[in-house]
Design a protein around this motif. Structure first.
Motif, PDB file in Angstrom:
ATOM      1  N   LYS A  48      71.536  29.938  40.446  1.00 16.73           N
ATOM      2  CA  LYS A  48      70.250  29.686  41.110  1.00 16.73           C
ATOM      3  C   LYS A  48      69.920  30.721  42.193  1.00 16.73           C
ATOM      4  CE  LYS A  48      67.516  26.083  43.287  1.00 16.73           C
ATOM      5  NZ  LYS A  48      67.504  24.687  43.736  1.00 16.73           N
ATOM      6  N   THR A  52      66.580  32.967  42.147  1.00 20.13           N
ATOM      7  CA  THR A  52      65.655  32.855  43.282  1.00 20.13           C
ATOM      8  C   THR A  52      65.316  34.231  43.838  1.00 20.13           C
ATOM      9  OG1 THR A  52      66.569  30.688  43.822  1.00 20.13           O
ATOM     10  CG2 THR A  52      65.292  31.784  45.530  1.00 20.13           C
ATOM     11  N   THR A  55      63.037  36.219  41.416  1.00 12.51           N
ATOM     12  CA  THR A  55      61.681  35.697  41.240  1.00 12.51           C
ATOM     13  C   THR A  55      60.936  35.529  42.557  1.00 12.51           C
ATOM     14  OG1 THR A  55      62.487  33.409  41.268  1.00 12.51           O
ATOM     15  CG2 THR A  55      62.304  34.495  39.114  1.00 12.51           C
ATOM     16  N   ILE A  56      61.331  36.265  43.572  1.00 11.91           N
ATOM     17  CA  ILE A  56      60.651  36.169  44.874  1.00 11.91           C
ATOM     18  C   ILE A  56      59.153  36.451  44.763  1.00 11.91           C
ATOM     19  CG2 ILE A  56      60.434  37.282  47.136  1.00 11.91           C
ATOM     20  CD1 ILE A  56      63.458  37.264  47.314  1.00 11.91           C
ATOM     21  N   THR A  59      57.503  33.426  43.275  1.00 12.30           N
ATOM     22  CA  THR A  59      57.621  32.311  44.211  1.00 12.30           C
ATOM     23  C   THR A  59      56.610  32.447  45.344  1.00 12.30           C
ATOM     24  OG1 THR A  59      59.971  32.148  43.681  1.00 12.30           O
ATOM     25  CG2 THR A  59      59.228  31.042  45.676  1.00 12.30           C
ATOM     26  N   ILE A  60      56.398  33.654  45.830  1.00 12.99           N
ATOM     27  CA  ILE A  60      55.424  33.863  46.904  1.00 12.99           C
ATOM     28  C   ILE A  60      54.008  33.605  46.404  1.00 12.99           C
ATOM     29  CG2 ILE A  60      54.391  35.626  48.391  1.00 12.99           C
ATOM     30  CD1 ILE A  60      57.219  36.823  48.671  1.00 12.99           C
ATOM     31  N   THR A  62      53.071  31.654  43.998  1.00 13.56           N
ATOM     32  CA  THR A  62      52.858  30.217  43.734  1.00 13.56           C
ATOM     33  C   THR A  62      53.152  29.350  44.955  1.00 13.56           C
ATOM     34  OG1 THR A  62      55.120  29.935  42.922  1.00 13.56           O
ATOM     35  CG2 THR A  62      53.410  30.486  41.299  1.00 13.56           C
ATOM     36  N   GLY A  64      55.874  28.848  46.549  1.00 12.12           N
ATOM     37  CA  GLY A  64      57.145  28.143  46.458  1.00 12.12           C
ATOM     38  C   GLY A  64      57.274  27.170  45.306  1.00 12.12           C
ATOM     39  N   PHE A  66      57.293  27.740  42.213  1.00 14.88           N
ATOM     40  CA  PHE A  66      58.118  28.276  41.123  1.00 14.88           C
ATOM     41  C   PHE A  66      59.575  27.866  41.283  1.00 14.88           C
ATOM     42  CE2 PHE A  66      60.303  31.505  38.574  1.00 14.88           C
ATOM     43  CZ  PHE A  66      59.606  31.342  37.382  1.00 14.88           C
ATOM     44  N   LEU A  67      59.986  27.485  42.484  1.00 13.65           N
ATOM     45  CA  LEU A  67      61.351  27.005  42.682  1.00 13.65           C
ATOM     46  C   LEU A  67      61.606  25.729  41.885  1.00 13.65           C
ATOM     47  CD1 LEU A  67      61.792  27.697  46.490  1.00 13.65           C
ATOM     48  CD2 LEU A  67      62.774  28.962  44.576  1.00 13.65           C
ATOM     49  N   ILE A  70      62.637  26.839  38.525  1.00 12.86           N
ATOM     50  CA  ILE A  70      64.038  27.266  38.540  1.00 12.86           C
ATOM     51  C   ILE A  70      64.960  26.051  38.485  1.00 12.86           C
ATOM     52  CG2 ILE A  70      65.809  28.401  39.936  1.00 12.86           C
ATOM     53  CD1 ILE A  70      63.659  30.361  40.852  1.00 12.86           C
ATOM     54  N   ASN A  71      64.610  24.974  39.193  1.00 10.67           N
ATOM     55  CA  ASN A  71      65.401  23.744  39.116  1.00 10.67           C
ATOM     56  C   ASN A  71      65.419  23.191  37.698  1.00 10.67           C
ATOM     57  OD1 ASN A  71      66.159  23.723  41.785  1.00 10.67           O
ATOM     58  ND2 ASN A  71      64.472  22.412  42.425  1.00 10.67           N
TER      59      ASN A  71
END
Length: 111
Positions: A48, A52, A55-56, A59-60, A62, A64, A66-67, A70-71
């Motif tokens: 993970k 993470t 895919t920064i 993630t930025i 969206t 956050g 997008f985390l 990832i889960n």
């Protein structure tokens, strides 16, 4: 001793989540719950963080969210590695990961 307690807490969280999420099935008894908890813990510890970091930018963009994806990927990967653990869809994996997180946090707070 603390590691064993955390694994047991995670196994209880997996059990509770499998009861409430209809698309998640765990067969094989207590050992399977423990194996799922260990595999999820190892995936969250090693894979993970790498995903993470990679895919920064997404993630930025969206904010956050997008985390959560990832889960879901971690749950899918655990389902592919553990033979008695199956997840039927994206939302089942999403709700499973949310419930496992909440139950683990609740039990950690109590213990």
């Amino acid at each position: 001793m603390g590691l064993i307690i955390r694994i047991l807490i995670s196994a209880v969280a997996v059990y509770v989540a499998s009861l409430f999420v209809p698309g998640v099935t765990v067969t094989g008894g207590v050992g399977t719950y423990l194996i799922v908890a260990i595999v999820l813990g190892l995936l969250n510890a090693f894979i993970k963080p790498i995903l993470t970091i990679l895919t920064i930018p997404i993630t930025i963009i969206t904010l956050g969210l997008f985390l959560l994806v990832i889960n879901v990927l971690m749950v899918y990967l655990a389902a592919s590695l553990v033979s008695g653990f199956a997840v039927s869809g994206f939302f089942a994996a999403l709700f499973f990961s949310i419930i496992v997180s909440l139950v683990t946090a609740l039990i950690d707070a109590i213990v």
